[in-house]
Design a protein around this motif. Structure first.
Motif, PDB file in Angstrom:
ATOM      1  N   CYS A  32       0.822  -1.270  -0.010  1.00 20.99           N
ATOM      2  CA  CYS A  32       0.148  -0.052  -0.098  1.00 20.99           C
ATOM      3  C   CYS A  32       1.039   1.292  -0.134  1.00 20.99           C
ATOM      4  O   CYS A  32       2.030   1.125   0.106  1.00 20.99           O
ATOM      5  CB  CYS A  32      -0.707   0.014   1.326  1.00 20.99           C
ATOM      6  SG  CYS A  32      -2.050  -1.312   1.591  1.00 20.99           S
ATOM      7  N   GLN A  33       0.252   2.531  -0.131  1.00 23.19           N
ATOM      8  CA  GLN A  33       0.929   3.819  -0.273  1.00 23.19           C
ATOM      9  C   GLN A  33       0.170   4.556   1.009  1.00 23.19           C
ATOM     10  O   GLN A  33      -1.292   4.357   0.807  1.00 23.19           O
ATOM     11  CB  GLN A  33       0.670   4.331  -1.486  1.00 23.19           C
ATOM     12  CG  GLN A  33       1.630   3.537  -2.589  1.00 23.19           C
ATOM     13  CD  GLN A  33       1.628   4.627  -3.824  1.00 23.19           C
ATOM     14  OE1 GLN A  33       0.803   5.445  -3.911  1.00 23.19           O
ATOM     15  NE2 GLN A  33       2.470   4.092  -4.973  1.00 23.19           N
ATOM     16  N   ALA A  77      -5.376  14.349   7.141  1.00 25.70           N
ATOM     17  CA  ALA A  77      -5.793  12.776   7.342  1.00 25.70           C
ATOM     18  C   ALA A  77      -5.040  11.827   6.757  1.00 25.70           C
ATOM     19  O   ALA A  77      -4.750  11.957   5.626  1.00 25.70           O
ATOM     20  CB  ALA A  77      -7.191  12.725   7.235  1.00 25.70           C
ATOM     21  N   LYS A  78      -4.752  10.677   7.266  1.00 26.85           N
ATOM     22  CA  LYS A  78      -4.035   9.636   6.649  1.00 26.85           C
ATOM     23  C   LYS A  78      -4.887   8.643   5.847  1.00 26.85           C
ATOM     24  O   LYS A  78      -5.937   8.224   6.188  1.00 26.85           O
ATOM     25  CB  LYS A  78      -3.308   8.870   7.733  1.00 26.85           C
ATOM     26  CG  LYS A  78      -2.676   7.507   7.130  1.00 26.85           C
ATOM     27  CD  LYS A  78      -1.696   6.865   7.949  1.00 26.85           C
ATOM     28  CE  LYS A  78      -0.378   7.799   8.289  1.00 26.85           C
ATOM     29  NZ  LYS A  78       0.596   7.239   9.132  1.00 26.85           N
ATOM     30  N   ALA A  79      -4.330   8.424   4.556  1.00 22.14           N
ATOM     31  CA  ALA A  79      -4.968   7.877   3.498  1.00 22.14           C
ATOM     32  C   ALA A  79      -4.042   6.466   3.224  1.00 22.14           C
ATOM     33  O   ALA A  79      -3.011   6.813   3.000  1.00 22.14           O
ATOM     34  CB  ALA A  79      -5.444   8.576   2.385  1.00 22.14           C
ATOM     35  N   VAL A  80      -4.824   5.562   3.267  1.00 22.46           N
ATOM     36  CA  VAL A  80      -4.180   4.100   2.962  1.00 22.46           C
ATOM     37  C   VAL A  80      -4.585   3.612   1.572  1.00 22.46           C
ATOM     38  O   VAL A  80      -5.866   3.252   1.506  1.00 22.46           O
ATOM     39  CB  VAL A  80      -4.420   3.091   4.152  1.00 22.46           C
ATOM     40  CG1 VAL A  80      -3.351   1.823   3.788  1.00 22.46           C
ATOM     41  CG2 VAL A  80      -3.723   3.748   5.418  1.00 22.46           C
ATOM     42  N   LEU A  81      -3.773   3.522   0.683  1.00 18.65           N
ATOM     43  CA  LEU A  81      -4.274   3.181  -0.685  1.00 18.65           C
ATOM     44  C   LEU A  81      -3.589   2.180  -1.177  1.00 18.65           C
ATOM     45  O   LEU A  81      -2.397   1.710  -1.211  1.00 18.65           O
ATOM     46  CB  LEU A  81      -3.544   4.441  -1.835  1.00 18.65           C
ATOM     47  CG  LEU A  81      -3.839   5.642  -1.242  1.00 18.65           C
ATOM     48  CD1 LEU A  81      -3.252   6.883  -2.377  1.00 18.65           C
ATOM     49  CD2 LEU A  81      -5.554   6.281  -1.161  1.00 18.65           C
ATOM     50  N   CYS A  82      -4.497   1.045  -1.396  1.00 16.90           N
ATOM     51  CA  CYS A  82      -3.981  -0.446  -1.481  1.00 16.90           C
ATOM     52  C   CYS A  82      -4.665  -0.978  -2.757  1.00 16.90           C
ATOM     53  O   CYS A  82      -4.934  -2.098  -2.841  1.00 16.90           O
ATOM     54  CB  CYS A  82      -4.297  -1.350  -0.381  1.00 16.90           C
ATOM     55  SG  CYS A  82      -3.821  -0.830   1.405  1.00 16.90           S
ATOM     56  N   SER A  83      -5.143   0.056  -3.651  1.00 12.30           N
ATOM     57  CA  SER A  83      -6.010  -0.409  -4.957  1.00 12.30           C
ATOM     58  C   SER A  83      -5.245  -1.170  -5.987  1.00 12.30           C
ATOM     59  O   SER A  83      -3.938  -1.053  -6.188  1.00 12.30           O
ATOM     60  CB  SER A  83      -6.211   0.824  -5.711  1.00 12.30           C
ATOM     61  OG  SER A  83      -7.122   1.650  -4.852  1.00 12.30           O
TER      62      SER A  83
END
Length: 252
Positions: free
Chosen positions: A32-33, A40-46
């Motif tokens: 993830c990124q 706010a923290k965004a966790v991108l695992c697309s």
């Protein structure tokens, strides 16, 4: 001198523990990124070919994107440690099963939950009705029945996607392929169908018990009659020392 060394050692241990906790709380899964969006923290695992939900998602995540993966199930307490989560995107996966406590722990703050374009046929009512989030459930092979109807009535559905909740299967063939909302607007009530089915089953069960009781009574009476007949025949076979009628009345 010794006390100073001990105190310094304890301070060092506490500082190392603080660094480890800070690092663990802000770590990012390898696939993830993690970025900041408006503080706010965004966790991108697309689109990372994930087959299950990562277990090391940062606790302070506010936005979590797990879309376009190969996730097949959402187990209980999958997001329990993500108390700050507001948006969760699970669209375009292969999700078939959602446990009743799948979203336990995120119910209060979650604002958006996207489950569209999966393989979901049914979902436990308690999994969604505990949420205040706006739900996207479109483009799934839904089996139209009472639970889905209750979800449609009681949950907060995204109005832009509600028309795309279509009956892939249904109790009657005429509903297949139609939007669930259209079927319900036509006056169909899947919950009343289930209630009638339950009533019929209960009636059949009660009738079965009643038939068993009647059969038992009949068998009991017949058995007693046979015993009485045999007893009378036995008495008649005894030596005729007195009037048979008196003997029978005396014995009885």
């Amino acid at each position: 001198m010794t006390l100073t060394i001990v105190a310094a050692g304890r301070v060092t241990q506490a500082f190392i523990c603080f660094l480890l906790c800070l690092s663990w709380g802000s770590s990012c899964p390898p696939s993830c990124q993690c970025t900041e969006r408006a503080g706010a923290k965004a966790v991108l695992c697309s689109a990372q070919h994930l087959e299950e939900i990562p277990k090391d998602i940062p606790q302070d995540a506010v936005f979590l994107k797990l879309d376009a993966n190969s996730i097949t199930r959402i187990p209980s307490n999958a997001f329990r440690h993500l108390s700050h989560l507001e948006e969760l995107d699970l669209s375009r996966n292969a999700i078939e099963k959602i446990d009743g406590a799948a979203f336990k722990g995120v119910a209060a703050g979650l604002r958006t939950l996207d489950l569209s374009s999966n393989r979901i046929r049914s979902i436990p009512k308690e999994a969604l009705l505990m949420l205040n989030a706006k739900l996207r459930l479109a483009n799934n092979p839904w089996h139209c029945e009472c639970t889905l109807q209750e979800v449609l009535w009681e949950a907060r559905l995204d109005p832009d996607s509600v028309q795309d909740i279509t009956c892939h299967t249904a109790p009657r063939e005429e509903y297949v392929g139609k939007p669930l909302l259209q079927v319900l607007d036509a006056g169909v009530n899947f919950c009343s169908v289930r209630q009638r089915t339950t009533d019929v089953a209960m009636f059949i069960t009660m009738f079965g018990w009643f038939a068993m009781v009647i059969a038992y009574v009949v068998c009991y009476v017949r058995h007693n009659r046979e015993d009485t007949r045999k007893h009378v025949e036995y008495l008649k076979s005894l030596p005729n020392t007195q009037n048979p009628a008196e003997t029978i009345s005396t014995v009885l």
